[in-house]
Design an enzyme around this catalytic site. Structure first.
Site, short mmCIF file in Angstrom:
data_model
loop_
_atom_site.label_atom_id
_atom_site.label_comp_id
_atom_site.label_asym_id
_atom_site.label_seq_id
_atom_site.Cartn_x
_atom_site.Cartn_y
_atom_site.Cartn_z
N GLU A 225 -10.99 3.27 6.88
CA GLU A 225 -10.04 4.33 7.19
C GLU A 225 -10.82 5.56 7.63
O GLU A 225 -10.86 5.93 8.80
CB GLU A 225 -9.17 4.66 5.96
CG GLU A 225 -8.15 5.78 6.23
CD GLU A 225 -7.47 6.29 4.95
OE1 GLU A 225 -8.02 6.10 3.86
OE2 GLU A 225 -6.40 6.92 5.09
N HIS B 208 1.31 4.84 -2.36
CA HIS B 208 0.76 5.65 -3.46
C HIS B 208 1.87 6.33 -4.26
O HIS B 208 2.73 6.99 -3.67
CB HIS B 208 -0.19 6.72 -2.91
CG HIS B 208 -1.47 6.17 -2.35
ND1 HIS B 208 -2.64 6.12 -3.07
CD2 HIS B 208 -1.76 5.62 -1.15
CE1 HIS B 208 -3.61 5.59 -2.34
NE2 HIS B 208 -3.09 5.28 -1.15
N HIS C 47 -9.79 0.74 -0.52
CA HIS C 47 -9.64 1.53 0.70
C HIS C 47 -10.96 1.40 1.47
O HIS C 47 -12.02 1.76 0.96
CB HIS C 47 -9.41 3.00 0.37
CG HIS C 47 -8.00 3.34 -0.01
ND1 HIS C 47 -7.47 3.04 -1.23
CD2 HIS C 47 -7.02 3.98 0.70
CE1 HIS C 47 -6.20 3.47 -1.27
NE2 HIS C 47 -5.91 4.04 -0.12
N ASP D 101 1.85 3.81 2.95
CA ASP D 101 0.78 4.65 2.41
C ASP D 101 1.36 5.78 1.55
O ASP D 101 1.32 5.72 0.34
CB ASP D 101 -0.11 5.21 3.52
CG ASP D 101 -1.52 5.57 3.00
OD1 ASP D 101 -1.82 5.21 1.84
OD2 ASP D 101 -2.31 6.19 3.74
N HIS E 258 0.85 -1.20 0.00
CA HIS E 258 0.00 0.00 0.00
C HIS E 258 0.88 1.24 0.00
O HIS E 258 1.30 1.74 1.05
CB HIS E 258 -0.94 -0.03 1.22
CG HIS E 258 -2.06 0.96 1.14
ND1 HIS E 258 -3.38 0.62 1.33
CD2 HIS E 258 -2.06 2.29 0.89
CE1 HIS E 258 -4.14 1.70 1.18
NE2 HIS E 258 -3.35 2.73 0.94
N GLY F 176 -9.93 7.78 -2.31
CA GLY F 176 -10.61 9.07 -2.24
C GLY F 176 -11.64 9.05 -1.13
O GLY F 176 -11.55 8.25 -0.20
N ASP G 151 1.64 9.01 -6.09
CA ASP G 151 1.61 10.47 -5.90
C ASP G 151 1.85 10.87 -4.44
O ASP G 151 1.78 12.05 -4.11
CB ASP G 151 0.28 11.06 -6.42
CG ASP G 151 -0.93 10.37 -5.83
OD1 ASP G 151 -0.78 9.28 -5.24
OD2 ASP G 151 -2.05 10.91 -5.96
#
Ligand SMILES: [Zn+2]
Length: 375
Positions: free
Chosen positions: A213, A24, A210, A315, A22, A183, A26
């Site tokens: 969370e 990302h 996701h 993350d 996990h 998102g 970006d």
């Protein structure tokens, strides 16, 4: 577990073979790269000094609010809109994973957010793949090994999930290993994207989502039912379905915890549904605020000790200022995890990886061997 303080550790976490599920794209840029890419397109940044910019990302992400945390991505996404920029960021991402001792990584990102300068969805995926492969070549040229796969993410607030699911499946033989939704979790349940998830299931394409969370048990249940998810991205709030009752034991030397699980928690644990736990990120976004604000209060240890399939993940390394090795070191410091614990967490990640069984078995052997060399 043993009680050796971290300062007396006889092993080096960074040199242990690791698996990251996990992470990302970006959320893992180098600050200096952001500065250089931003200068090229005239994008204004909070700072043009790499150290100060890195600090700005960490502090902004540290606010305890998921929306403010997500705001930091406006800058990283802004500079990742061309083929060259995507390829560079992807290549450096792989190099940084390898420098941290990661041997298998799944890199997630949302192609739909990278079309502002005219790239098509397919061109964006190809650019990232080109960068990932260049990164792998660079790592191999230094005598090390790494394998990476793309997780193609659809943004929950956009209504492109079917298009993105088809994109992911189209690239299954050229780098895409799974599908993800990310998102705004609250208000955008997986049931809204039922058509896409049915399509993915019909094509036997792996899904992680996701869930658990920014929203709780209902969101996790919906991810399991509507998304047929094979893993839970975070999933940490499954701990809200666990009761711990403390009673004094007879010796009087401390409390004993009686743990009871609700039906959903039982299902997730007993079926070994992998939880992609991201400790630092959870503290930053307030995902585990119901449990406390310190890592010692984070339910990761409860989940691990209760037998859930827990893997540890960074993350967003830029926003947390922490690599996977840093996350593991935090757990060693806080919960006194030893080498056996770290190996269990890594083998959990191997088991959860979106790889064929034979490759997971080979990866597991490699991990066990690497840990044995540190003993
Ligand atoms: Zn995430």
């Amino acid at each position: 577990m043993n009680a050796v303080p971290a300062s007396d550790l006889t092993f080096d976490v960074r040199s242990l073979p690791k698996v990251s599920l996990h992470d990302h794209l970006d959320g893992g840029l180098r600050p200096q790269t952001i500065i250089e890419l931003a200068a090229r397109i005239g994008h204004e940044l909070p700072s043009t000094d790499a150290v100060a910019l890195g600090q700005w990302f960490r502090e902004s992400a540290d606010s305890g609010s998921l929306p403010r945390y997500l705001e930091t991505f406006e800058h990283t996404v802004a500079v990742m809109q061309t083929r060259d920029a995507l390829a560079r960021v992807a290549a450096e991402f792989v190099e940084d994973l390898a420098d941290d001792g990661v041997i298998y990584g799944e890199v997630r990102w949302a192609p739909e957010q990278h079309l502002q300068q005219g790239l098509s969805l397919d061109e964006a995926v190809e650019a990232v793949q080109e960068g990932l492969e260049a990164g792998v070549d660079t790592v191999e040229s230094t005598g090390r090994q790494i394998q990476v796969g793309q997780l193609i993410t659809a943004m929950r607030h956009a209504d492109r999930s079917m298009e993105i699911a088809e994109l992911a499946v189209r690239h299954r033989d050229s780098g895409a290993v799974g599908f993800d939704i990310a998102g705004a979790e609250d208000g955008f349940p997986p049931s809204r994207f039922a058509e896409a998830f049915t399509y993915l299931a019909e094509n036997q394409f792996p899904v992680t989502a996701h869930a658990g969370e920014a929203a709780g048990l209902d969101s996790i249940a919906d991810a399991l039912v509507s998304a047929r998810t094979l893993r839970l991205g975070h999933g940490v709030r499954i701990a809200e379905d666990i009761d711990v009752e403390f009673t004094n034991d007879d010796d009087g030397d401390g409390d004993v915890g009686l743990v009871s699980l609700g039906r959903l928690a039982c299902w997730v644990r007993d079926r070994s549904i992998p939880l992609e736990i991201c400790p630092s990120s959870n503290l930053q976004t307030g995902a585990v605020a119901g449990f406390g604000e310190q890592l010692s209060e984070h339910p990761v240890d409860l989940l691990y000790q209760t037998g859930f399939n827990v893997s540890i993940n960074p993350d967003n390394r830029l926003m947390s200022g922490a690599t996977l090795s840093d996350e593991l070191e935090l757990l060693v410091d806080t919960f006194e995890y030893d080498l056996d614990d770290l190996q269990t967490l890594m083998l959990n990640a191997v088991e959860a990886a979106f790889l064929p069984l034979e490759e997971r078995e080979a990866l597991a052997d490699y991990v066990v061997e690497g840990f044995a060399n540190e003993r």
